[in-house]
Design an enzyme around this catalytic site. Structure first.
Site, PDB file in Angstrom:
ATOM      1  N   LEU A  75       0.819  -1.208   0.000  1.00  0.00           N
ATOM      2  CA  LEU A  75       0.000   0.000   0.000  1.00  0.00           C
ATOM      3  C   LEU A  75       0.855   1.262   0.000  1.00  0.00           C
ATOM      4  O   LEU A  75       2.024   1.228   0.400  1.00  0.00           O
ATOM      5  CB  LEU A  75      -0.913   0.016   1.228  1.00  0.00           C
ATOM      6  CG  LEU A  75      -2.010  -1.050   1.297  1.00  0.00           C
ATOM      7  CD1 LEU A  75      -2.671  -1.027   2.671  1.00  0.00           C
ATOM      8  CD2 LEU A  75      -3.040  -0.846   0.197  1.00  0.00           C
ATOM      9  N   SER A  76       0.262   2.365  -0.423  1.00  0.00           N
ATOM     10  CA  SER A  76       0.931   3.660  -0.330  1.00  0.00           C
ATOM     11  C   SER A  76       1.239   3.944   1.142  1.00  0.00           C
ATOM     12  O   SER A  76       0.373   3.786   1.999  1.00  0.00           O
ATOM     13  CB  SER A  76       0.021   4.758  -0.888  1.00  0.00           C
ATOM     14  OG  SER A  76       0.633   6.015  -0.756  1.00  0.00           O
ATOM     15  N   SER A 136       9.458   2.382  -0.837  1.00  0.00           N
ATOM     16  CA  SER A 136      10.562   3.206  -1.347  1.00  0.00           C
ATOM     17  C   SER A 136      11.687   3.330  -0.328  1.00  0.00           C
ATOM     18  O   SER A 136      12.871   3.289  -0.683  1.00  0.00           O
ATOM     19  CB  SER A 136      10.061   4.595  -1.749  1.00  0.00           C
ATOM     20  OG  SER A 136       9.143   4.493  -2.818  1.00  0.00           O
ATOM     21  N   SER A 171       1.334  -1.459  -7.238  1.00  0.00           N
ATOM     22  CA  SER A 171       0.997  -2.626  -8.081  1.00  0.00           C
ATOM     23  C   SER A 171      -0.060  -3.507  -7.407  1.00  0.00           C
ATOM     24  O   SER A 171       0.232  -4.631  -7.007  1.00  0.00           O
ATOM     25  CB  SER A 171       2.253  -3.432  -8.437  1.00  0.00           C
ATOM     26  OG  SER A 171       3.082  -3.657  -7.324  1.00  0.00           O
TER      27      SER A 171
END
Length: 197
Positions: free
Chosen positions: A33-34, A39, A106
């Protein structure tokens, strides 16, 4: 495929590039999830690999959407096209001899399967950054969840669009109980054998 497109075969192969680099090339795909930490973990893994002399490159969702995929929305169709383009870019980079680290939400299983098939399953390492929606919303580093809850953003994964969690990832990282250094070690241990040329 266009009839007038002919594949060219060049003299320097992926195998020769890998031999010259002293390591194999492949794709490490971070999904979640965001706000899950994809990252952050990808960057930390790349730093460690770089320190060891491994040739790497990070592909990140926000950076890709500022350039080559700036024409795409967040509709299900455009999300799939976003992933298709990234898979093709990653495949070229793997062929060029790089260890590619890709950090993308994704959300769809079929898209992640497409990526694996594009780069070949032997060149694909799936990392599931498993963080609860509640924790991602608490972090809300980009303010996206707040906007989604206010109805200012549509097709927000986890809120108004689905996320299909990987069933058998190569590595699962639970960021609510594992630290960044622990996550990095898990990834490095998982790819150690793959790196050997």
């Amino acid at each position: 495929m266009e009839k007038n497109v002919v594949k060219h075969h060049y003299k320097v192969s992926k195998k020769e590039r890998n031999t010259g680099n002293g390591h194999n090339s492949f794709l490490i795909w971070f999904t979640g999830l965001s706000g899950s930490g994809k990252s952050t973990i990808a960057n930390a893994v790349e730093q460690r690999l770089h320190d060891e002399g491994i040739k790497t490159y990070v592909l990140d969702g926000d950076n890709i959407r500022r350039g080559i995929n700036s024409d795409l929305s967040f509709s299900p169709e455009d999300r799939s096209e976003n992933i298709r383009r990234i898979a093709e870019i990653a495949n070229l980079m793997v062929d060029a001899g790089l260890v590619v680290l890709a950090a993308f939400v994704s959300p769809y299983k079929k898209d992640r399967e497409f990526i694996a098939n594009t780069v070949k399953p032997s060149n694909f390492v799936e990392i599931y950054v498993s963080t609860s929606l509640e924790e991602c919303e608490r972090r809300d580093v980009k303010g996206l969840y707040k906007k989604a809850r206010e109805g200012k953003i549509g097709n927000m994964t986890g809120v108004s669009a689905p996320y299909e969690a990987p069933e058998n990832p190569d590595v699962e990282i639970r960021t609510e109980v594992e630290s960044i250094p622990e996550a990095v070690e898990k990834v490095l241990n998982a790819i150690k054998i793959k790196l050997e040329s």
